[in-house]
Design a protein around this motif. Structure first.
Motif, short mmCIF file in Angstrom:
data_model
loop_
_atom_site.label_atom_id
_atom_site.label_comp_id
_atom_site.label_asym_id
_atom_site.label_seq_id
_atom_site.Cartn_x
_atom_site.Cartn_y
_atom_site.Cartn_z
N MET A 1 0.82 -1.21 0.00
CA MET A 1 0.00 0.00 0.00
C MET A 1 0.85 1.26 0.00
N SER A 2 2.01 1.19 -0.58
CA SER A 2 2.88 2.35 -0.57
C SER A 2 2.32 3.51 -1.39
N ASN A 3 1.39 3.25 -2.30
CA ASN A 3 0.80 4.30 -3.11
C ASN A 3 -0.59 4.70 -2.62
N SER A 4 -0.89 4.41 -1.36
CA SER A 4 -2.18 4.76 -0.78
C SER A 4 -2.39 6.27 -0.84
N ILE A 5 -3.52 6.69 -1.37
CA ILE A 5 -3.81 8.12 -1.49
C ILE A 5 -3.88 8.80 -0.13
N ILE A 6 -4.42 8.11 0.86
CA ILE A 6 -4.50 8.71 2.19
C ILE A 6 -3.11 8.88 2.81
N LYS A 7 -2.22 7.95 2.51
CA LYS A 7 -0.84 8.06 3.00
C LYS A 7 -0.15 9.26 2.36
N ILE A 8 -0.32 9.41 1.07
CA ILE A 8 0.29 10.52 0.33
C ILE A 8 -0.28 11.86 0.81
N LYS A 9 -1.62 11.94 0.88
CA LYS A 9 -2.26 13.19 1.27
C LYS A 9 -1.94 13.57 2.71
N SER A 10 -1.90 12.60 3.62
CA SER A 10 -1.60 12.92 5.01
C SER A 10 -0.16 13.39 5.16
N PHE A 11 0.76 12.86 4.34
CA PHE A 11 2.14 13.33 4.37
C PHE A 11 2.22 14.77 3.84
N GLU A 12 1.55 15.03 2.74
CA GLU A 12 1.53 16.39 2.18
C GLU A 12 0.92 17.37 3.18
N PHE A 13 -0.11 16.93 3.89
CA PHE A 13 -0.74 17.76 4.90
C PHE A 13 0.25 18.08 6.02
N ALA A 14 1.00 17.08 6.47
CA ALA A 14 1.99 17.28 7.53
C ALA A 14 3.06 18.29 7.09
N VAL A 15 3.50 18.18 5.85
CA VAL A 15 4.50 19.11 5.33
C VAL A 15 3.93 20.53 5.31
N SER A 16 2.67 20.68 4.91
CA SER A 16 2.02 22.00 4.92
C SER A 16 1.92 22.57 6.33
N ILE A 17 1.60 21.72 7.28
CA ILE A 17 1.50 22.16 8.67
C ILE A 17 2.86 22.64 9.18
N VAL A 18 3.91 21.90 8.86
CA VAL A 18 5.26 22.29 9.30
C VAL A 18 5.65 23.64 8.69
N LYS A 19 5.36 23.84 7.41
CA LYS A 19 5.67 25.12 6.76
C LYS A 19 4.88 26.25 7.39
N PHE A 20 3.60 26.01 7.65
CA PHE A 20 2.77 27.03 8.29
C PHE A 20 3.32 27.36 9.68
N TYR A 21 3.66 26.33 10.44
CA TYR A 21 4.20 26.53 11.79
C TYR A 21 5.45 27.40 11.75
N ARG A 22 6.35 27.10 10.85
CA ARG A 22 7.59 27.89 10.76
C ARG A 22 7.29 29.36 10.47
N GLN A 23 6.45 29.62 9.48
CA GLN A 23 6.15 31.00 9.12
C GLN A 23 5.40 31.72 10.23
N PHE A 24 4.39 31.07 10.79
CA PHE A 24 3.56 31.70 11.81
C PHE A 24 4.35 31.99 13.08
N SER A 25 5.13 31.02 13.52
CA SER A 25 5.86 31.22 14.78
C SER A 25 6.96 32.28 14.64
N ILE A 26 7.57 32.38 13.48
CA ILE A 26 8.59 33.41 13.27
C ILE A 26 7.94 34.79 13.16
N LYS A 27 6.89 34.87 12.37
CA LYS A 27 6.23 36.15 12.14
C LYS A 27 5.55 36.69 13.41
N ASN A 28 4.84 35.82 14.12
CA ASN A 28 4.03 36.27 15.26
C ASN A 28 4.69 36.02 16.61
N LYS A 29 5.81 35.33 16.60
CA LYS A 29 6.49 34.96 17.84
C LYS A 29 5.51 34.31 18.82
N GLU A 30 4.72 33.42 18.28
CA GLU A 30 3.72 32.68 19.07
C GLU A 30 4.08 31.22 18.99
#
Length: 84
Positions: A1-30
């Motif tokens: 199941m290495s090509n599972s769509i939910i596996k792919i999408k959840s990984f992409e979601f995690a990457v988006s969350i990490v990018k958002f966290y970096r930008q938000f925490s630096i910009k807002n110091k929160e």
């Protein structure tokens, strides 16, 4: 199941969350809300991965339900961060 769509999408979601966290925490110091968002958002994919390696159908369902709860928590934190 290495090509599972939910596996792919959840990984992409995690990457988006990490990018958002970096930008938000630096910009807002929160860091309190954004760290909680980081934990719940990246946990979704980890739980999906565990579900894909489940030992039984009930185990699979249980682990995916945990992933769904983490999605709900992530939405909760995003709503509160937006209001921040």
């Amino acid at each position: 199941m290495s090509n599972s769509i939910i596996k792919i999408k959840s990984f992409e979601f995690a990457v988006s969350i990490v990018k958002f966290y970096r930008q938000f925490s630096i910009k807002n110091k929160e860091y309190v809300l954004s760290r909680q968002l980081l934990r719940s958002g990246t946990s979704v994919g980890a739980n999906v991965r565990e579900a894909l390696n489940a030992q039984s159908k009930p185990d699979f369902i249980h682990k995916l339900s945990i992933s769904q709860k983490e999605c709900d928590e992530t939405i909760y934190w995003i709503e509160h961060i937006i209001c921040y």
